[in-house]
Scaffold this motif. Structure first.
Motif, mmCIF file in Angstrom:
data_model
loop_
_atom_site.group_PDB
_atom_site.id
_atom_site.type_symbol
_atom_site.label_atom_id
_atom_site.label_comp_id
_atom_site.label_asym_id
_atom_site.label_seq_id
_atom_site.Cartn_x
_atom_site.Cartn_y
_atom_site.Cartn_z
ATOM 1 N N ASP A 39 0.862 -1.177 0.000
ATOM 2 C CA ASP A 39 0.000 0.000 0.000
ATOM 3 C C ASP A 39 0.906 1.237 0.000
ATOM 4 O OD1 ASP A 39 -1.586 2.149 0.719
ATOM 5 O OD2 ASP A 39 -2.659 1.109 2.309
ATOM 6 N N LYS A 40 0.902 2.003 -1.087
ATOM 7 C CA LYS A 40 1.826 3.138 -1.204
ATOM 8 C C LYS A 40 1.605 4.175 -0.111
ATOM 9 C CE LYS A 40 3.501 5.033 -4.841
ATOM 10 N NZ LYS A 40 3.732 5.728 -6.138
ATOM 11 N N LEU A 41 0.344 4.423 0.240
ATOM 12 C CA LEU A 41 0.078 5.405 1.282
ATOM 13 C C LEU A 41 0.536 4.873 2.642
ATOM 14 C CD1 LEU A 41 -0.934 8.212 1.762
ATOM 15 C CD2 LEU A 41 -3.273 7.333 1.901
ATOM 16 N N GLY A 42 0.364 3.570 2.863
ATOM 17 C CA GLY A 42 0.876 2.952 4.094
ATOM 18 C C GLY A 42 2.388 3.066 4.177
ATOM 19 N N ILE A 43 3.063 2.905 3.032
ATOM 20 C CA ILE A 43 4.520 3.070 2.984
ATOM 21 C C ILE A 43 4.900 4.510 3.314
ATOM 22 C CG2 ILE A 43 6.482 3.161 1.394
ATOM 23 C CD1 ILE A 43 5.310 0.678 0.018
ATOM 24 N N PHE B 108 6.566 8.324 10.026
ATOM 25 C CA PHE B 108 6.480 8.058 11.467
ATOM 26 C C PHE B 108 7.359 6.893 11.942
ATOM 27 C CE2 PHE B 108 2.324 10.049 10.497
ATOM 28 C CZ PHE B 108 2.380 11.114 11.383
ATOM 29 N N GLY B 109 7.744 6.024 11.029
ATOM 30 C CA GLY B 109 8.445 4.804 11.429
ATOM 31 C C GLY B 109 7.493 3.637 11.590
ATOM 32 N N TYR B 110 6.204 3.882 11.397
ATOM 33 C CA TYR B 110 5.164 2.863 11.488
ATOM 34 C C TYR B 110 3.914 3.431 10.798
ATOM 35 C CZ TYR B 110 4.449 5.990 15.452
ATOM 36 O OH TYR B 110 4.324 7.109 16.237
ATOM 37 N N PRO B 111 3.054 2.566 10.254
ATOM 38 C CA PRO B 111 1.826 3.062 9.624
ATOM 39 C C PRO B 111 0.810 3.418 10.694
ATOM 40 C CG PRO B 111 1.917 0.673 9.482
ATOM 41 C CD PRO B 111 3.204 1.108 10.126
ATOM 42 N N ILE B 112 0.062 4.486 10.500
ATOM 43 C CA ILE B 112 -0.946 4.876 11.486
ATOM 44 C C ILE B 112 -2.335 4.618 10.939
ATOM 45 C CG2 ILE B 112 0.598 6.571 12.517
ATOM 46 C CD1 ILE B 112 -1.047 8.782 11.174
ATOM 47 N N GLY B 113 -3.336 4.677 11.817
ATOM 48 C CA GLY B 113 -4.698 4.335 11.408
ATOM 49 C C GLY B 113 -4.854 2.827 11.293
ATOM 50 N N ASP B 114 -5.716 2.385 10.382
ATOM 51 C CA ASP B 114 -5.972 0.953 10.207
ATOM 52 C C ASP B 114 -4.902 0.260 9.369
ATOM 53 O OD1 ASP B 114 -8.288 1.020 11.650
ATOM 54 O OD2 ASP B 114 -9.604 1.282 9.922
ATOM 55 N N THR C 212 -1.564 -1.329 7.533
ATOM 56 C CA THR C 212 -0.178 -1.780 7.605
ATOM 57 C C THR C 212 0.413 -1.278 6.291
ATOM 58 O OG1 THR C 212 -0.671 -3.865 6.459
ATOM 59 C CG2 THR C 212 -0.841 -3.864 8.874
ATOM 60 N N TYR C 213 1.619 -1.670 5.925
ATOM 61 C CA TYR C 213 2.002 -1.261 4.578
ATOM 62 C C TYR C 213 1.795 -2.371 3.559
ATOM 63 C CZ TYR C 213 6.701 -2.385 6.570
ATOM 64 O OH TYR C 213 7.762 -2.923 7.238
ATOM 65 N N TYR C 214 0.969 -3.351 3.927
ATOM 66 C CA TYR C 214 0.521 -4.369 2.977
ATOM 67 C C TYR C 214 -0.887 -4.029 2.500
ATOM 68 C CZ TYR C 214 4.539 -7.037 4.547
ATOM 69 O OH TYR C 214 5.816 -7.433 4.839
ATOM 70 N N SER C 215 -1.109 -4.153 1.223
ATOM 71 C CA SER C 215 -2.366 -3.746 0.610
ATOM 72 C C SER C 215 -3.548 -4.544 1.154
ATOM 73 C CB SER C 215 -2.268 -3.929 -0.913
ATOM 74 O OG SER C 215 -3.434 -3.494 -1.546
ATOM 75 N N GLY C 216 -4.491 -3.862 1.787
ATOM 76 C CA GLY C 216 -5.707 -4.503 2.291
ATOM 77 C C GLY C 216 -5.560 -5.198 3.628
ATOM 78 N N VAL C 217 -4.340 -5.312 4.138
ATOM 79 C CA VAL C 217 -4.116 -5.989 5.418
ATOM 80 C C VAL C 217 -4.214 -4.949 6.536
ATOM 81 C CG1 VAL C 217 -2.558 -7.388 6.821
ATOM 82 C CG2 VAL C 217 -2.613 -7.682 4.328
ATOM 83 N N LYS C 218 -5.152 -5.166 7.453
ATOM 84 C CA LYS C 218 -5.367 -4.228 8.554
ATOM 85 C C LYS C 218 -4.957 -4.862 9.876
ATOM 86 C CE LYS C 218 -9.207 -1.806 6.318
ATOM 87 N NZ LYS C 218 -10.618 -1.352 6.453
ATOM 88 N N ARG C 219 -4.612 -4.021 10.809
ATOM 89 C CA ARG C 219 -4.305 -4.484 12.160
ATOM 90 C C ARG C 219 -5.612 -4.595 12.936
ATOM 91 N NH1 ARG C 219 0.064 -3.511 15.835
ATOM 92 N NH2 ARG C 219 -0.571 -4.560 17.756
ATOM 93 N N MET C 220 -5.841 -5.725 13.594
ATOM 94 C CA MET C 220 -7.023 -5.916 14.425
ATOM 95 C C MET C 220 -6.948 -4.975 15.622
ATOM 96 S SD MET C 220 -8.389 -9.538 15.966
ATOM 97 C CE MET C 220 -9.912 -9.686 16.894
ATOM 98 N N ARG D 114 1.825 4.921 18.271
ATOM 99 C CA ARG D 114 3.219 4.556 18.524
ATOM 100 C C ARG D 114 3.344 3.259 19.327
ATOM 101 N NH1 ARG D 114 8.417 5.538 18.603
ATOM 102 N NH2 ARG D 114 9.633 5.158 20.483
ATOM 103 N N ALA D 115 2.680 3.176 20.480
ATOM 104 C CA ALA D 115 2.803 1.967 21.304
ATOM 105 C C ALA D 115 2.178 0.768 20.599
ATOM 106 C CB ALA D 115 2.151 2.188 22.665
ATOM 107 N N TYR D 116 0.958 0.949 20.127
ATOM 108 C CA TYR D 116 0.185 -0.158 19.549
ATOM 109 C C TYR D 116 0.775 -0.650 18.232
ATOM 110 C CZ TYR D 116 -3.986 -2.245 17.322
ATOM 111 O OH TYR D 116 -4.860 -3.074 16.661
ATOM 112 N N LYS D 117 1.206 0.276 17.372
ATOM 113 C CA LYS D 117 1.676 -0.101 16.038
ATOM 114 C C LYS D 117 3.186 -0.360 15.970
ATOM 115 C CE LYS D 117 -1.978 0.127 13.296
ATOM 116 N NZ LYS D 117 -2.000 1.167 12.276
ATOM 117 N N PHE D 118 3.939 0.193 16.900
ATOM 118 C CA PHE D 118 5.398 0.106 16.822
ATOM 119 C C PHE D 118 5.981 -0.703 17.982
ATOM 120 C CE2 PHE D 118 9.612 2.265 17.597
ATOM 121 C CZ PHE D 118 10.230 1.796 16.457
#
Length: 590
Positions: A151-155, A161-167, A169-177, A419-423
């Protein structure tokens, strides 16, 4: 389209990382696949009765092992009966643990997936071609993606930030629960619903009317209980001890609950943690606990490749050296240990409100970017060709979605839920590839109580100072590595006063000073890493899908160390999962 059965088998097999791992397949049919890969001591439990199949990963620390099966069955009954409100929420808030639960309702043909209230075990969700994938291993989801996996925007967000924010990841369509997320699947109707059962609003302060002394006492009691819970349900505690405040608080809590613990510290190849190690030794001596120092060599290409495999690129390659530390611990103590860390203390106890006045959401966005910035947004715009306005619109929509109205409280939420949750949680999850890892500060009862304390009590580390003094006056009086001053000392208060003045300086000045004072890349990064990156640019054609290569060549030589490591993590991950044979593998064969 893809062949689900073939992709499942191939992807599942790839998750056997080393000789310590083995597979368990619980169900494999045309409709459903449920399986696990684990080492012997990793906590996964399968419970079967007439009504339910329950798959439980993780631990609930305030429930005895003998009670857990009955408790999980009762929880399954609540979900099966459709009681997805207060009763289910209360169960989650009462469960002091790090876990993921999958429940098959045999009678009603439903499947429920739910995680703990803080989402402590990173879990990923992908819906693709009528298939729902929920997995703890992001690599399992990657194999189901098509030609364009990223996902280019995730990248772009990860570069900033050093990590993707919001829902994302930097994989297309893959979201963090998300934390406290209940996913319900009606098998007969092929209907999926998702519900967030709890969300910690940073503006709610239920402890605002309590006396400060009572708050400190209650907080200390909850922390000691959190430590006892983890000691009582986990084997062989090994404490990760640094010279900071958080790990010494955990040391005090664990030694209060159990005297027979071991403490370990590491010294990196550049001796950057020398002061950290000296203070850790003093802390261990004060507590009279065995302490061991492990000296590490510099990470190499093998470590980089291994970390990308373990975490699918969601761990910064700058932390590759830590894998050698974990392997040494595992070799000495085995995998049946509990690695205890101070993670979370820095998020729950200090006052994280920005000192500056925030007039609007744009001010908040500017602050968040400058606080966490890896690469300037202007650089990211150039190397990804995504307009700056599009990136800012995405960040703005994420901040607008936060439930808090107060901008400073939104910033605190950003630090916790992004930051804590995603990184940071991803870093803890890396630890679990070797042994179970716990963080007493992320006990749900402790976290709820701490986040409901007004920030005025946390200012200048007032709460932390009294909390640590109540746990151990002796440990509180030992200098902290970060400040090189004891938190109880007059010098510390003077230091915080001048630090406050510093952070009230214009952001533009701080950013300019930060860039000016940073050594050039070739002085802080090993030459081999620069060679690897140049080799990628020359030989990995897939990078052209996501980057402007000429801009990338011009930009990377001006980067700071962590900025470069962050970029290399992303390019190496794209290379690993887009290329038939990765350039890292080809480089290693040179």
């Amino acid at each position: 389209m893809f062949n689900r059965s073939t992709t499942c088998k191939k992807s599942f097999q790839s998750l056997i990382y080393n000789e310590h791992y083995y597979q368990c397949i619980y169900k494999f049919s045309s409709q459903r696949f449920i399986g696990s890969t684990k080492y012997t001591s990793y906590p996964i439990k399968f419970i079967e009765n007439e009504k339910f199949n329950i798959y439980f990963e993780g631990k609930i620390y305030n429930k005895k092992e003998a009670e857990l099966e009955k408790d999980l069955s009762n929880f399954a009954e609540l979900l099966s009966a459709g009681l997805q409100g207060d009763a289910v929420l209360q169960w989650l808030l009462d469960a002091d643990g790090d876990f993921l639960i999958v429940i098959e309702d045999k009678i009603n043909k439903n499947v429920f997936v739910v995680n703990d209230a803080l989402g402590r075990l990173p879990t990923y969700v992908l819906e693709i071609d009528g298939c729902l994938i929920i997995t703890r291993e992001i690599r399992f989801a990657i194999d189901f993606l098509g030609q364009i996996k990223f996902d280019k925007l995730g990248i772009a967000l990860s570069l900033i930030f050093g990590y993707p924010i919001g829902d994302r990841t930097y994989y297309s369509g893959v979201k963090r629960m998300k934390p406290a997320n209940l996913i319900s699947i009606d098998i007969s109707k092929s209907v999926v619903s998702s519900q967030i059962l709890n969300d910690f609003n940073m503006e709610i302060k239920t402890n605002k009317d309590k006396p400060f002394s009572e708050i400190v006492h209650n907080l200390s009691d909850l922390f000691l209980q959190s430590s006892r819970n983890r000691i009582n349900t986990c084997a062989n505690p090994v404490l990760s001890l640094s010279g900071g405040l958080d790990s010494r608080a955990v040391a005090a809590g664990i030694t209060y609950a159990e005297s027979k613990i071991k403490a370990v510290s590491y010294l990196d190849s550049n001796n950057l943690a020398e002061l950290d190690v000296k203070i850790a030794k003093v802390i261990a001596g004060e507590l009279k606990i065995p302490w061991r120092l492990i000296k590490l060599k510099q990470a190499d290409l093998k470590d980089f490749r291994e970390l990308i495999q373990l975490k699918g690129g969601l761990n910064h390659l700058g932390m590759s050296f830590i894998l050698r530390f974990f392997k040494k611990l595992r070799k000495e103590y085995g995998d049946n240990i509990t690695y205890s860390t101070g993670d979370g203390g820095d998020k729950t106890l200090p006052d994280w409100r920005p000192l500056r006045r925030l007039k609007n959401l744009d001010d908040l966005i500017y602050l968040a970017i400058n606080t966490e910035q890896r690469s300037p947004i202007e650089t990211v715009e150039k190397i990804t060709s995504i307009p700056k306005s599009e990136i800012l619109d995405e960040i703005r929509s994420i901040f607008e979605s936060y439930p808090e109205k107060n901008l400073k409280m939104k910033f605190i939420r950003f630090l916790i839920y992004e930051r804590a949750y995603k990184f940071l949680f991803e870093g803890e999850d890396r630890n679990r590839s070797y042994f179970w890892s716990v963080a007493p500060f992320y006990s749900v009862p402790f976290f709820r109580y701490a986040m409901n304390i007004p920030e005025k009590y946390k200012t200048n580390y007032k709460l932390y100072r009294h909390f640590l003094t109540e746990l151990s006056p002796a440990l509180a009086s030992i200098p902290n590595e970060k400040f090189n001053k004891a938190i109880t000392s007059y010098k510390f208060r003077v230091f915080k006063f001048f630090q406050k003045i510093y952070w009230l300086m214009p952001l533009q000045f701080l950013r300019r000073k930060k860039v000016t004072d940073t050594p050039t890349l070739n002085k802080v990064v090993d030459d081999e890493l620069i060679d690897i990156f140049n080799y990628q640019l020359k030989n990995c054609q897939d990078l052209k899908k996501y980057f402007e290569i000429n801009e990338l060549k011009d930009s990377f030589v001006k980067m700071k160390r962590h900025e470069f490591y962050n970029l290399l993590t992303i390019t190496s991950t794209i290379d690993q999962y887009e290329s038939e044979v990765s350039t890292l593998d080809r480089y290693a064969l040179q």
